[in-house]
Scaffold this motif. Structure first.
Motif, short mmCIF file in Angstrom:
data_model
loop_
_atom_site.label_atom_id
_atom_site.label_comp_id
_atom_site.label_asym_id
_atom_site.label_seq_id
_atom_site.Cartn_x
_atom_site.Cartn_y
_atom_site.Cartn_z
N ALA A 1 75.01 45.04 54.95
CA ALA A 1 75.96 46.15 54.92
C ALA A 1 76.04 46.76 53.52
O ALA A 1 76.16 47.98 53.36
CB ALA A 1 77.34 45.66 55.37
N ALA A 2 75.96 45.91 52.48
CA ALA A 2 75.98 46.43 51.10
C ALA A 2 74.75 47.29 50.82
O ALA A 2 74.84 48.33 50.15
CB ALA A 2 76.07 45.27 50.12
N LEU A 3 73.59 46.87 51.31
CA LEU A 3 72.38 47.68 51.13
C LEU A 3 72.44 48.97 51.92
O LEU A 3 71.92 50.01 51.48
CB LEU A 3 71.15 46.87 51.56
N ALA A 4 73.08 48.91 53.10
CA ALA A 4 73.16 50.11 53.94
C ALA A 4 73.95 51.23 53.27
O ALA A 4 73.72 52.41 53.52
CB ALA A 4 73.78 49.75 55.28
N LYS A 5 74.88 50.86 52.39
CA LYS A 5 75.64 51.90 51.68
C LYS A 5 74.74 52.72 50.76
O LYS A 5 75.02 53.89 50.49
CB LYS A 5 76.76 51.25 50.87
N SER B 1 66.31 53.55 55.60
CA SER B 1 65.96 54.93 55.97
C SER B 1 65.83 55.83 54.76
O SER B 1 65.13 56.84 54.81
CB SER B 1 67.00 55.48 56.95
N ARG B 2 66.52 55.49 53.66
CA ARG B 2 66.39 56.24 52.41
C ARG B 2 65.83 55.32 51.33
O ARG B 2 66.17 54.14 51.30
CB ARG B 2 67.76 56.77 51.95
N ALA C 1 69.57 48.61 44.16
CA ALA C 1 69.89 47.58 45.16
C ALA C 1 70.55 46.37 44.50
O ALA C 1 71.52 45.82 45.04
CB ALA C 1 68.62 47.16 45.89
N ARG C 2 70.07 45.96 43.34
CA ARG C 2 70.67 44.82 42.64
C ARG C 2 72.12 45.11 42.29
O ARG C 2 73.00 44.26 42.44
CB ARG C 2 69.88 44.52 41.37
N SER C 3 72.38 46.32 41.82
CA SER C 3 73.75 46.69 41.45
C SER C 3 74.66 46.68 42.67
O SER C 3 75.79 46.17 42.61
CB SER C 3 73.74 48.08 40.80
N ALA C 4 74.17 47.21 43.80
CA ALA C 4 74.97 47.24 45.02
C ALA C 4 75.29 45.82 45.51
O ALA C 4 76.41 45.53 45.93
CB ALA C 4 74.25 48.02 46.11
N LEU C 5 74.31 44.94 45.44
CA LEU C 5 74.53 43.57 45.89
C LEU C 5 75.46 42.82 44.93
O LEU C 5 76.28 42.00 45.37
CB LEU C 5 73.19 42.84 46.01
N ALA C 6 75.34 43.08 43.63
CA ALA C 6 76.23 42.44 42.66
C ALA C 6 77.67 42.86 42.91
O ALA C 6 78.59 42.04 42.84
CB ALA C 6 75.80 42.78 41.24
N ASP C 7 77.89 44.15 43.20
CA ASP C 7 79.25 44.63 43.48
C ASP C 7 79.81 44.00 44.75
O ASP C 7 81.03 43.85 44.88
CB ASP C 7 79.25 46.16 43.63
N ALA C 8 78.92 43.62 45.68
CA ALA C 8 79.37 43.01 46.94
C ALA C 8 79.51 41.50 46.83
O ALA C 8 79.80 40.84 47.82
CB ALA C 8 78.39 43.36 48.06
N GLY C 9 79.30 40.96 45.62
CA GLY C 9 79.48 39.52 45.44
C GLY C 9 78.21 38.72 45.53
O GLY C 9 78.25 37.49 45.62
#
Length: 772
Positions: free
Chosen positions: A555-559, A508-509, A516-524
């Motif tokens: 869920a990690a991307l949704a953040k 939605s945003r 996105a890569r950073s968010a996914l890396a933080d989520a493992g």
């Protein structure tokens, strides 16, 4: 109007009437990639008690059908594929986690006597001696030694979930046994009742898939050796409503005869499917309109009649797809659109031959020239369509999933196009040719004049085949550039060939790729590859990832992106990826061999080898182009590649068919001269046919959306390269091979159309062109 024309007109009217009736009364069967939903491919595996063969796979399929029916999925489809695979299609299922959990559970239910507290390793599940079962933890985590299984799930007649308010047990699952199993249940509980109250041995363990789900004690009121008299029992265990219903479903559906593994899973959102249908429909309408306008401008009245036949082709092929119940997939829809462009080819071949006949014999009637055109073009039409059918057959037998649909659609399109050209278009043009007005006004009919391309070539008379080795050097240079791309850049194989998971998300945003890569890396998920997927969507490619992992990734991307919707999801197991990659190479090898064998039978071996050499040239260049561009090579690319093979051979067949014809008439003329004249005479057909296909492909590339962009791009490159190679690679290669061959020229044959019409004999036996 002749009797033959009347028969064609009546046959065409009957086929069109039936096609219109089918179109108005039946609806197409859409694949999941067009209507949205989930497709799974399950592979049955050998177990300790059964082998994965056809019979056990069929039993597994029936158990799965009962489970899926109980899930409430609308119109699910389950089919067996081969010896040990089952294809499951679940329309409108966007989150396959629940379905996969229920489908994949083996649900091996068993009832055991408890021999005492565990003395082995907890949860090992290993069998001990012959009279001893596994050691497993109970509901409280205490280890229990179990006796051998006394009852299995096969003895359960029914299982229902219910809320027990009176006893305060909450949600429970009630089991009803078959008569024989009920008697065994009575004996089992009677033996347990012989032990003191609170003794673990007074319990009966109910095990599902090597896990104790309930181990109730036999009531103190039950006497030793008597047991529970009824043929039913109740499983308790602090279940939620969903857990109780799922457990009842698994038990009622029965145990899977074989364990199954999800080797492929594809999920497509309904919005993507709807957008693909709209985009393909727009591309079809615009591309077909442009093609119809083009052939009308080039061939005037006869071109307009061919455009009418083209519309009839669309109706017939669509009705055939609907009537035969063919599942229309996204690649299949693209194949349907592509076949519109290919349907022009037969008409172009006929009209060009009719132009030649009219130019050679100006005093011949229009109908006679047209008849001679159909007769002269028949060999090239048949050969070119057979080569395309070979490619379609390979797609069907060696492809998988949507690629099969493309092969079926392409085959139906080829057959329908031949009918529209040789029956409908012929009937319309013959009726028109009988008109005094059309015969009197030569500028109206479209075949009384040679055409601009033919006129220009005849005036210039380029000697393209004077130095054949030079063209082969150019082709070799192109192949070298392509191979460098494959070596330097590498081929970007899709998950279909490598295994892994590819998911596209809509947020939605707006979310930047690095964000996105950073968010996914933080989520493992540090190994996830993130790219854009058009219209602001994100494409995430990972290695092996189960459905729970995909849920965490989303869920990690949704953040970062707010509400995140899954647009497309493809999961391919590593074993299936290896198999698909191997099948792709086999398909290419068989395609080359079959085309070589067919051409060797229809033509000289030198022509066959030259055509196949040009085919290999096209394949290498197309793969190299995708390597340089960094485009993905997947199953859809394979469909495009095999189509290009058919198109390339199609073009070569037309040229060599003319070489064979001219050489048979002038056996003492040098082959290079014959080849030059054959090329000049067939270039108008090649240009006009290519333009017809290019209109469709450009429309697909521009309007077909991201899903069809790579497919259309591959075909655009392939058709351009194939057009070049059929003239400037295949013919020079044949000339070089013929110089080293001592085979005599082909036998002389009667020229098409020689029996009809007047005119003087030609001085130049190679001169099939226009007088200018």
């Amino acid at each position: 109007m002749t009797r033959a024309t009347t028969v064609r007109a009546v046959l065409a009217a009957a086929v069109l009437l039936v096609s219109a009736l089918i179109t108005l009364t039946m609806s197409p069967r859409l694949g999941l990639d067009l209507q949205g939903g989930t497709r799974m491919v399950l592979q049955a595996k050998d177990s300790d008690t059964a082998k994965a063969d056809r019979e056990s796979t069929e039993r597994t399929l029936e158990v799965l059908r009962q489970r899926i029916d109980s899930l409430g999925v609308a119109e699910p489809t389950l089919t067996r594929s081969g010896e040990d695979r089952i294809i499951v299609e679940l329309p409108d299922v966007q989150d396959p986690r629940k379905a996969a959990e229920v489908i994949g559970r083996t649900a091996q239910l068993s009832f055991h006597a408890v021999q005492g507290p565990g003395s082995g390793k907890e949860g090992s599940g290993k069998e001990g001696k012959a009279d001893k079962g596994p050691t497993l933890p109970d509901e409280q985590g205490r280890s229990l030694d179990l006796g051998p299984a006394r009852l299995s799930g096969a003895g359960v007649k029914d299982a229902t979930a219910a809320f027990d308010a009176q006893q305060g047990a909450g949600w429970t699952v009630s089991l009803d046994f078959h008569k024989k199993a009920g008697r065994e249940w009575t004996r089992l509980t009677g033996e347990a009742a012989c032990h003191p109250v609170q003794d673990d041995r007074r319990r009966v363990a109910i095990v599902l898939d090597q896990q104790i789900i309930s181990s109730p004690q036999v009531s103190p009121s039950v006497a030793c050796g008597v047991g529970l008299p009824s043929g039913s029992t109740q499983i308790t265990g602090s279940f939620s409503a969903d857990e109780a219903r799922e457990l009842a479903l698994l038990i009622k559906g029965g145990a899977l005869p074989l364990p199954v593994e999800i080797v492929e899973q594809r999920t497509v959102g309904p919005t993507l499917g709807a957008a693909a249908i709209d985009a393909s429909a727009r591309a079809a309408l615009i591309g077909a309109a442009a093609t119809a306008l083009f052939i009308t401008v080039v061939y005037r009245l006869f071109g307009a009649l061919a455009a009418v036949a083209l519309a009839a082709y669309g109706l017939i092929s669509y009705a055939a797809l609907v009537g035969l119940g063919v599942t229309l997939t996204l690649p299949g829809l693209a194949g349907f659109v592509l076949a519109i462009g290919m349907a022009v080819d037969a008409n172009v071949l006929v009209f060009e031959r009719a132009r030649e006949e009219q130019a050679q014999h100006p005093d011949r009637s229009l109908r006679s020239s047209l008849t001679a055109g159909f007769r002269g073009a028949w060999s090239a039409v048949a050969d070119s369509n057979v080569t395309t059918l070979i490619a379609a057959g390979l797609l069907f037998f060696l492809g998988s999933g949507p690629v099969k649909g493309f092969g079926v659609t392409l085959a139906i399109g080829v057959i329908a196009s031949m009918f529209s050209a040789l029956v409908i278009a012929r009937a319309l043009t013959e009726i028109a040719a009988g008109s005094r007005f059309v015969s009197a006004y030569r500028g109206v009919n479209g075949i009384a004049f040679p055409g601009r391309v033919r006129t220009w070539l005849t005036r210039r008379d380029p000697r393209l085949m004077r130095f054949p080795r030079r063209w082969l050097m150019v082709s070799t240079a192109l192949v070298v550039v392509a191979v460098l791309g494959i070596v330097v850049r590498g081929v970007n194989l899709g998950v279909e060939f490598t295994g892994g998971r590819l998911i596209e998300y809509s947020t939605s945003r707006p979310v930047e790729v690095e964000q996105a890569r950073s968010a996914l890396a933080d989520a493992g998920f540090g190994d996830a590859e993130v790219t854009t997927a058009g219209a602001g969507d994100l494409s995430v490619r990972t290695g092996e990832l189960d459905n729970d992992g995909e849920h965490a990734l989303r869920a990690a991307l949704a953040k970062e992106g707010g509400e995140t919707t899954k647009v497309r999801d493809e999961l391919i197991g590593p074993s299936l990826g290896d198999e698909l990659r191997r099948n792709a190479l086999i398909a290419l090898g068989i395609a080359v061999f079959v085309q070589l064998a067919y051409l060797a039978v229809r033509f000289r071996w030198t022509f066959a080898v030259a055509s196949v050499g040009a085919l290999v040239h096209d394949v290498i260049i197309l793969v190299g182009a995708f390597a340089w561009l960094g485009r993905t090579v997947d199953g859809i690319f394979l469909a495009a590649l095999l189509t290009v093979i058919g198109y390339s051979v199609n073009d070569s067949v037309v040229v060599f068919d003319r070489v064979r014809e001219l050489w048979a008439k002038a056996r003492r003329v040098p082959l290079a001269t014959v080849a030059d004249r054959a090329v000049i005479q067939t270039v108008p057909r090649t240009v006009n046919t290519g333009m017809g296909a290019l209109f469709i492909l450009v429309a697909l590339a521009v309007l077909g959306g991201d899903s069809l962009a790579d497919f259309a791009l591959a075909l655009l490159i392939g058709i351009c390269v194939g057009t070049y190679s059929s003239v400037l690679t295949a013919v020079p290669a044949a000339l070089v091979l013929e110089r080293s061959s001592k085979a005599p020229p082909p036998a002389r044959k009667r020229a098409p159309g020689r029996r009809s019409g007047g005119g003087r004999a030609r001085r130049d036996p190679l001169d099939n062109g226009a007088r200018v």
